[in-house]
Every structure is written in C-alpha cells, then in structure tokens.
Design a protein around this motif. Structure first.
Motif, short mmCIF file in Angstrom:
data_model
loop_
_atom_site.label_atom_id
_atom_site.label_comp_id
_atom_site.label_asym_id
_atom_site.label_seq_id
_atom_site.Cartn_x
_atom_site.Cartn_y
_atom_site.Cartn_z
N LEU A 23 2.48 -5.26 -4.62
CA LEU A 23 2.10 -6.80 -5.70
C LEU A 23 3.62 -7.55 -5.08
CD1 LEU A 23 -0.02 -9.17 -6.50
CD2 LEU A 23 0.35 -7.95 -8.79
N THR A 24 4.02 -6.93 -6.09
CA THR A 24 5.75 -7.56 -7.02
C THR A 24 6.55 -7.48 -4.91
OG1 THR A 24 5.80 -5.96 -8.50
CG2 THR A 24 8.16 -7.48 -7.81
N LEU A 25 6.82 -6.73 -4.55
CA LEU A 25 6.60 -7.23 -2.70
C LEU A 25 6.23 -8.45 -2.34
CD1 LEU A 25 7.79 -3.40 -1.58
CD2 LEU A 25 9.70 -5.04 -2.86
N VAL A 26 5.07 -7.95 -2.42
CA VAL A 26 4.64 -9.75 -1.50
C VAL A 26 4.60 -10.42 -1.94
CG1 VAL A 26 2.21 -10.15 -1.47
CG2 VAL A 26 2.74 -8.08 -0.44
N SER A 27 4.69 -10.23 -3.52
CA SER A 27 5.30 -12.19 -4.22
C SER A 27 6.88 -12.57 -3.47
CB SER A 27 5.12 -12.28 -5.51
OG SER A 27 4.00 -11.51 -6.47
N LEU A 28 7.22 -11.52 -3.85
CA LEU A 28 8.75 -11.40 -3.72
C LEU A 28 8.99 -12.42 -2.28
CD1 LEU A 28 10.75 -8.73 -4.32
CD2 LEU A 28 10.46 -11.13 -5.47
N LEU A 29 8.15 -12.10 -1.36
CA LEU A 29 8.25 -12.58 0.41
C LEU A 29 6.71 -13.99 0.11
CD1 LEU A 29 6.89 -9.36 2.29
CD2 LEU A 29 8.99 -10.20 2.32
N LEU A 30 6.77 -13.64 -0.87
CA LEU A 30 5.65 -15.14 -0.44
C LEU A 30 6.34 -16.19 -1.05
CD1 LEU A 30 1.65 -14.34 -1.44
CD2 LEU A 30 2.80 -15.16 0.23
N ILE A 31 7.24 -16.07 -1.72
CA ILE A 31 8.66 -17.24 -2.29
C ILE A 31 8.71 -17.90 -1.16
CG2 ILE A 31 10.23 -17.93 -4.21
CD1 ILE A 31 8.80 -15.80 -5.18
N PRO A 32 9.89 -17.39 -0.16
CA PRO A 32 10.60 -17.85 0.28
C PRO A 32 9.80 -18.67 1.83
CG PRO A 32 11.30 -15.41 0.27
CD PRO A 32 10.63 -15.50 -0.47
N THR A 33 8.90 -17.80 1.97
CA THR A 33 7.93 -17.92 2.80
C THR A 33 6.92 -19.41 2.38
OG1 THR A 33 7.70 -16.38 3.38
CG2 THR A 33 5.99 -17.69 4.38
#
Length: 263
Positions: A13-23
């Motif tokens: 969940l944390t990794l997905v959140s970190l990827l979503l922000i810059p995207t």
C-alpha cells in the motif's frame, strides 16, 4: 505501535501510494500542457478569422504547404468555376452529422492557375453510391469568391483512408497535389472553404466556422490531478491512524478478557 507498517499488505500500500503521487503530479502538468496548446490554437483561429481578407496568392502558391498561421485566413480570388472537372468528397457530414459529400470545384484564376474551392455539403441522395450526385451549379462567368484557407488533407493528419478504385469524380481527401495531377494544371497549395457568395437555395450547405477547443476543461483536470496527489498521502495517514486505533482497541479488549475474574 507501528510495526504493522512492515507487513506485506502495508508495504505494498505504501509503495503504491508513493508511485501514485509523482504520477498524478505529472498528469497535472500534462493537462496544463494541453491547456496551453489549446489556448494557443484558439487564439490562432480567432486571429485568423478576424483578419482582413487578402488575395489568395499572397498566402499560397502551387506546391505550397499551408501553415498553422495561415490556416483559416480569409482570402479572396477572382476567376470562374470549372464545373466540368468538379468532384465530390465522400463521407463528409454537415452540422447535423448527416453523411453526404463535399463539393470540390476547380476555380480557374485570371492568370490560369487553379484554386480548389470546397463549395459545401450536399446530401448523398444519388440512386447509388457509384452515381455522381446532383450538384447545384455555382454562379457562371467571372466572379470573386471568399473563403477560409485550409491545408491539404492527408491520411496522417485526418485519419481518412485514401481509398483507391472509387467511382468516377469521387475522392476521399482534398489534396492539391493529387488534384494537380488529375487536372494537369498548376494548383495552389491547400484549398478554401467557401464563405461567399452564399449559394442560392442554401445548397451546397457552406462549411461551418471552426469551433474553439475547450481549454478550460484541461485546466480543471490539471487542478483535479494535483488535488488527487495531495489526497494520497492524506489518505495514507488517515488509514495508518485508523489501523493504529483499531489495534489499540483490540489490545485493550484482549487485556480485559485475560484478567482473572474477581472472587
């Protein structure tokens, strides 16, 4: 207290959140880029439509590729229509999205060069698709026409396939190079969408003015993506706090159940 963050579920969940922000941030900037492009296009169209009409040969010559700055410019030409070598352009729609033809008529200038004139839309009411439709005649003799200058149509730019083996005097694209070969004449680059004189009986139906693109919508989308990018970490924190609270409450209940009953 926060050891649960090292679990498989929370790491993912944390990794997905970190990827979503810059995207989402990049998507916001992409929408702003589209906003700038559409705003610039709208300004070009507005400037072209409001500019004074000029003689067509000031903007185009045989073999010339009409530029973005020249597109939609109002031009005039003096000569006569050559209806004997007129063609129709297939699969064109009017303002009501009804499929028909555009009438493309060579206009012979006083110096012998040819200007392609899109005289407008007519319905596909011929007995068959292979028959040449009935086309209202343009004014006879020497006249002056006015129209919006347009670039040659290509498959790459329009998405329209340039089909071969069409019925006689029918084409798919309005292209000055192709028409120059067919006519055996010097044809000015591009063509004009006629605006004057207006046809008698409103047929052919003149091609409408180009509309403006909704640039404001792209601006709104950019703001939306950036708000989403802010919402991701906020949502992550809310979930962490909720998980922490739920685990603390569960621990209290377990402690209460483990206490020995009083005698």
């Amino acid at each position: 207290m926060y050891r649960f963050l090292l679990s498989r579920q929370w790491v993912i969940l944390t990794l997905v959140s970190l990827l979503l922000i810059p995207t989402m941030i990049r998507l916001g900037f992409w929408q702003m880029h589209r906003y700038d492009e559409r705003t610039a296009r709208n300004q070009l169209v507005s400037d072209a439509l409001t500019a004074d009409a000029v003689p067509v040969e000031k903007l185009t010559t045989p073999g010339h590729a009409v530029t973005r700055d020249e597109r939609y410019r109002s031009v005039t030409a003096t000569g006569s229509f050559d209806t004997e070598r007129e063609v129709v352009v297939r699969r064109r729609v009017n303002a009501d999205e009804t499929v028909g033809f555009h009438v493309l008529t060579p206009f012979v200038l006083t110096d012998g060069k040819v200007l392609l004139v899109d005289r407008g839309w007519i319905p596909a009411d011929a007995p068959s698709q292979t028959s040449f439709p009935e086309v209202p005649a343009p004014p006879a003799g020497r006249i002056t026409v006015t129209g919006r200058l347009m670039p040659d149509e290509t498959t790459a730019a329009s998405g329209i396939k340039d089909l071969k083996g069409l019925p006689d005097r029918q084409v798919m694209l309005i292209n000055s190079e192709q028409e120059a070969r067919r006519l055996g004449a010097k044809v000015l680059g591009g063509y004009i969408a006629q605006t004057a004189p207006e046809p008698k009986g409103d047929s052919p139906e003149l091609v409408g003015r180009p509309g403006s693109e909704d640039a404001a919508l792209n601006y709104a989308y950019a703001i939306q993506w950036w708000l989403f990018s802010v919402g991701v970490p906020v949502g992550w924190v809310i979930l962490v706090r909720r998980e922490t609270r739920d685990r603390a409450q569960a621990a209290v209940r377990e402690a209460e159940q483990a206490e020995p009953a009083t005698v």
